[in-house]
Write a protein that holds these residues in place. Structure first.
Motif, mmCIF file in Angstrom:
data_model
loop_
_atom_site.group_PDB
_atom_site.id
_atom_site.type_symbol
_atom_site.label_atom_id
_atom_site.label_comp_id
_atom_site.label_asym_id
_atom_site.label_seq_id
_atom_site.Cartn_x
_atom_site.Cartn_y
_atom_site.Cartn_z
ATOM 1 N N LEU A 1 2.491 3.011 3.970
ATOM 2 C CA LEU A 1 1.797 2.607 2.869
ATOM 3 C C LEU A 1 1.203 4.482 2.095
ATOM 4 C CD1 LEU A 1 -0.661 -0.019 4.178
ATOM 5 C CD2 LEU A 1 0.904 -0.665 2.423
ATOM 6 N N PHE A 2 1.337 4.010 1.241
ATOM 7 C CA PHE A 2 0.747 5.543 0.898
ATOM 8 C C PHE A 2 -0.771 5.864 0.247
ATOM 9 C CE2 PHE A 2 0.472 8.171 -3.535
ATOM 10 C CZ PHE A 2 0.681 10.028 -2.440
ATOM 11 N N ILE A 3 -1.611 6.030 1.429
ATOM 12 C CA ILE A 3 -2.910 5.835 0.469
ATOM 13 C C ILE A 3 -3.441 7.155 1.546
ATOM 14 C CG2 ILE A 3 -4.829 4.736 2.123
ATOM 15 C CD1 ILE A 3 -2.973 2.495 2.617
ATOM 16 N N GLY A 4 -4.312 7.586 0.194
ATOM 17 C CA GLY A 4 -5.570 9.141 0.185
ATOM 18 C C GLY A 4 -4.595 10.328 0.844
ATOM 19 N N GLY A 5 -3.351 9.922 0.135
ATOM 20 C CA GLY A 5 -2.420 10.962 -0.381
ATOM 21 C C GLY A 5 -1.579 11.079 1.381
ATOM 22 N N TRP B 1 0.920 9.085 3.771
ATOM 23 C CA TRP B 1 1.721 7.622 4.417
ATOM 24 C C TRP B 1 1.406 7.173 5.520
ATOM 25 C CZ3 TRP B 1 5.038 5.576 0.891
ATOM 26 C CH2 TRP B 1 5.382 6.600 -0.321
ATOM 27 N N VAL B 2 0.872 6.083 5.790
ATOM 28 C CA VAL B 2 -0.103 6.009 6.993
ATOM 29 C C VAL B 2 0.732 4.007 7.183
ATOM 30 C CG1 VAL B 2 -1.741 7.070 6.677
ATOM 31 C CG2 VAL B 2 -1.276 4.642 5.621
ATOM 32 N N THR B 3 0.869 3.847 8.608
ATOM 33 C CA THR B 3 1.621 2.373 9.178
ATOM 34 C C THR B 3 0.119 1.393 8.717
ATOM 35 O OG1 THR B 3 1.468 3.712 11.617
ATOM 36 C CG2 THR B 3 3.465 3.310 10.995
ATOM 37 N N PRO B 4 1.332 -0.146 8.735
ATOM 38 C CA PRO B 4 -0.190 -0.509 7.949
ATOM 39 C C PRO B 4 -0.781 -0.863 9.351
ATOM 40 C CG PRO B 4 2.346 -1.683 8.809
ATOM 41 C CD PRO B 4 2.464 -0.210 8.294
ATOM 42 N N ARG B 5 -1.964 -1.189 9.637
ATOM 43 C CA ARG B 5 -3.579 -1.607 10.717
ATOM 44 C C ARG B 5 -3.082 -3.118 10.810
ATOM 45 N NH1 ARG B 5 -8.854 0.681 10.428
ATOM 46 N NH2 ARG B 5 -9.508 1.745 9.131
ATOM 47 N N SER B 6 -1.597 -3.467 10.104
ATOM 48 C CA SER B 6 -1.511 -4.999 9.839
ATOM 49 C C SER B 6 -0.461 -4.744 11.396
ATOM 50 C CB SER B 6 -1.174 -5.910 8.864
ATOM 51 O OG SER B 6 0.083 -4.982 8.351
ATOM 52 N N GLY B 7 0.227 -3.628 11.121
ATOM 53 C CA GLY B 7 1.205 -3.767 12.193
ATOM 54 C C GLY B 7 2.564 -4.965 11.752
ATOM 55 N N ARG B 8 2.484 -5.499 10.452
ATOM 56 C CA ARG B 8 3.588 -6.438 10.036
ATOM 57 C C ARG B 8 4.681 -5.526 8.946
ATOM 58 N NH1 ARG B 8 -0.979 -9.660 9.503
ATOM 59 N NH2 ARG B 8 -0.170 -9.256 7.109
ATOM 60 N N TRP B 9 5.656 -5.476 9.045
ATOM 61 C CA TRP B 9 6.778 -4.868 7.745
ATOM 62 C C TRP B 9 7.208 -6.419 7.507
ATOM 63 C CZ3 TRP B 9 6.384 0.301 7.232
ATOM 64 C CH2 TRP B 9 5.125 1.192 8.619
ATOM 65 N N PHE B 10 7.873 -5.329 6.470
ATOM 66 C CA PHE B 10 9.143 -7.090 5.251
ATOM 67 C C PHE B 10 10.411 -6.259 5.016
ATOM 68 C CE2 PHE B 10 8.225 -6.967 0.875
ATOM 69 C CZ PHE B 10 7.060 -6.630 1.275
ATOM 70 N N GLN B 11 11.384 -7.252 5.236
ATOM 71 C CA GLN B 11 12.130 -6.617 4.339
ATOM 72 C C GLN B 11 12.833 -6.273 2.546
ATOM 73 O OE1 GLN B 11 15.691 -8.361 6.235
ATOM 74 N NE2 GLN B 11 15.705 -6.678 7.928
#
Ligand code: NAI
Ligand code: MG
Length: 506
Positions: free
Chosen positions: A51-55, A57-67
């Motif tokens: 995710l592009f947050i606050g300038g 690239w961060v991994t989602p806290r949700s720990g979930r990804w989709f294709q």
């Protein structure tokens, strides 16, 4: 562009000996072009995007990804983060901080510099963006290269121009930005819709959290990279990926001041219900069932081009698609014949091929919806014509199709199909055309084709649609406001009118 063109001699003789070329030509066989695909090898798609947050690239806290897949090959292109409500909260906080600290305090002329930078970067990376758009969403490269990407850049240029002139935009009244904008966009024009949303918000001094559609997140993520390279202050633009739940978390977030949504009428209504009673500002750009009205005196060959551009290019994945054709009874047979002939020459296939006219349907779900409505049309007794296409083995496809003999009460005449399916009906007088065109819950767009300018103006004043094209169709410009009547939504995007969706005017 080099390409070999071979016209098969059997087609020539057969066509010459037939008064109706459609009887002689096979679909897409009028001219055989050698394949001319755009090479994707120089395009870099990361295997995974956070995710592009606050300038950052961060991994989602949700720990979930989709294709996300290519709908033309069903090949997996990349994995993107599935943002939870907590992730959305992080993004909104970042946007609020950026609003308070930097963006709301910055002079318009400074904001303009950043927005111009984004516009120029979009032009520089146009080729790559067009390829990724066609891979991720299935639309022909002709469309993404010549329409989507140039218009996205044009929207940033146009709004960069406004950023330091806003004092002149609202008739001398004082204005101020709204704060944090939560923006949710659909899959039919992924980068262009991101530009429509982000550019005016930034120009007016707002910060943004944008959520692209789950089937087409890639160009919004590439735009995030451009924004990163343009060195916008951190948090001014945040991009969160995910599906409906992520969108709902964004729309319902208490610290979002404005929600801008483009998508289905159902979801639009849900958002409107959820926001009722709050102080949030809302603009909705929803579905359509546009009427393309063709009079007997119209230049019919030109009208056929407009009809084809309005419903078959882009697979009918256009909210303002000319999905109903209202034709003056006396011109019906001739127009239908000309349209059929033109449909025989349309090429369906690889979206990356420069000669492709009709690409892939965006998702399996959307294909199911198109099939269901087409079956309903057949059951209701309308007559179907589908161009006899060769459907590729992999991917999601639907041939260019039209129905004749449908009544106004048929589902295919009322519901948004959002596919390459046209419903043709007739009228005898201008008043009947107006009545039929307006007989819909939607009111986004319409087209009028006639030799008489006065008739166009007369029709335009009576048609209940936000955009009306005269002797053309699906033409856009950032200075021209776009938006709907009735259940097509409210608020305008583009032009001076579009700016007012992002400011409070005193
Ligand atoms: P949709 O309205 O579900 O999706 C549009 C966007 O809204 C996506 O980003 C999606 O993730 C998000 N979303 C979904 N549920 C949400 C919720 N409860 N709260 C906030 N955001 C939410 O559209 P969908 O399902 O992809 O397509 C269904 C139909 O909608 C199509 O067949 C077509 O008729 C119409 N449509 C109209 C569009 C337009 O431009 N007016 C664009 C896309 C679809
Ligand atoms: Mg995709």
């Amino acid at each position: 562009m080099s390409q070999s063109i071979t016209k098969s001699s059997t087609d020539v003789t057969a066509a010459a000996s037939e008064r109706r070329p459609s009887a002689a030509l096979e679909f897409g066989q009028a001219w055989d072009y050698a394949p001319a695909p755009e090479a994707p090898d120089h395009v870099r798609i990361d295997p995974r995007y956070g995710l592009f947050i606050g300038g950052r690239w961060v991994t989602p806290r949700s720990g979930r990804w989709f294709q996300t897949i290519s709908p033309s090959t069903e090949q997996v292109l990349s994995e993107v983060a599935d943002a939870s409500a907590q992730d959305v909260d992080d993004a909104v906080r970042a946007a609020r901080e950026a609003y308070d600290k930097y963006w709301s305090k910055m002079k318009g002329s400074e904001r303009a510099k950043y927005i111009f930078r984004i516009a120029r970067a979009l032009q520089e990376k146009a080729r790559e963006l067009a390829i990724v758009e066609s891979m991720d969403g299935g639309k022909p490269i002709k469309e993404s290269r010549d329409v989507d990407i140039p218009l996205a850049a044009a929207h940033f240029f146009y709004h960069a121009g406004w950023a330091d002139k806003l004092d002149y935009a609202f008739h001398g009244r004082r204005w101020r930005p709204l704060g944090v904008a939560g923006q949710i966009i659909p899959w039919n024009f992924p980068l262009l819709m991101a530009a429509w949303k982000i550019a005016p918000a930034l120009a007016c001094g707002n910060t943004v959290v944008l959520k692209p559609a789950e089937t087409t997140p890639l160009t919004a993520l590439l735009l995030a990279k451009i924004i990163e390279e343009a060195e916008l202050p951190p948090g001014v633009v945040n991009i969160v990926t995910g599906a409906g739940e992520t969108g709902a978390a964004l729309a319902n977030h208490p610290d979002v001041d404005k929600v801008a949504f483009t998508g289905s009428t159902d979801v639009g209504k849900k958002i409107q219900r959820a926001l009722a009673g709050t102080t949030k500002r809302l603009t909705l750009e929803l579905g359509g069932k546009a009427a393309n009205i063709v009079f007997e005196d119209a230049p019919l060959d030109q009208a056929v081009e407009g009809i084809v551009a309005g419903i078959y290019f882009n697979q009918g994945h256009v909210c303002c698609a000319g999905s109903r054709l209202l034709v003056e009874e006396s011109a019906h047979d001739l127009l239908v014949r000309k349209l059929k002939d033109r449909m025989m020459t349309l090429r369906l296939g690889d979206p990356l091929d420069k000669n492709t006219d009709v690409g892939a349907i965006n998702s399996k779900m959307q294909l199911g919806k198109i099939r269901e409505l087409v079956e309903a049309g057949e059951k209701e007794g309308a007559e179907r014509f589908s161009a006899p296409t060769k459907i590729p083995e992999k991917g999601f496809w639907f041939p260019p199709t039209f129905f004749t003999g449908a009544s106004q009460s048929c589902r295919i005449a009322r519901e948004e199909i959002f596919g390459p399916v046209l419903t043709i009906m007739t009228f005898r007088t201008p008043d009947e055309a107006i009545e039929k065109a307006n007989n819909t819950m939607y009111g986004l767009s319409a087209g009028v084709w006639t030799d008489k300018g006065a008739k166009i103006f007369h029709m335009a004043t009576k048609l209940k649609a936000g955009v009306i094209w005269g002797n053309t169709y699906n033409k856009f410009d950032p200075s021209s406001p776009f938006g709907g009547f009735k259940e097509s939504g409210f608020g305008r995007e583009g032009g001076r009118q579009g700016l007012s969706a992002y400011v409070e005017v005193e």
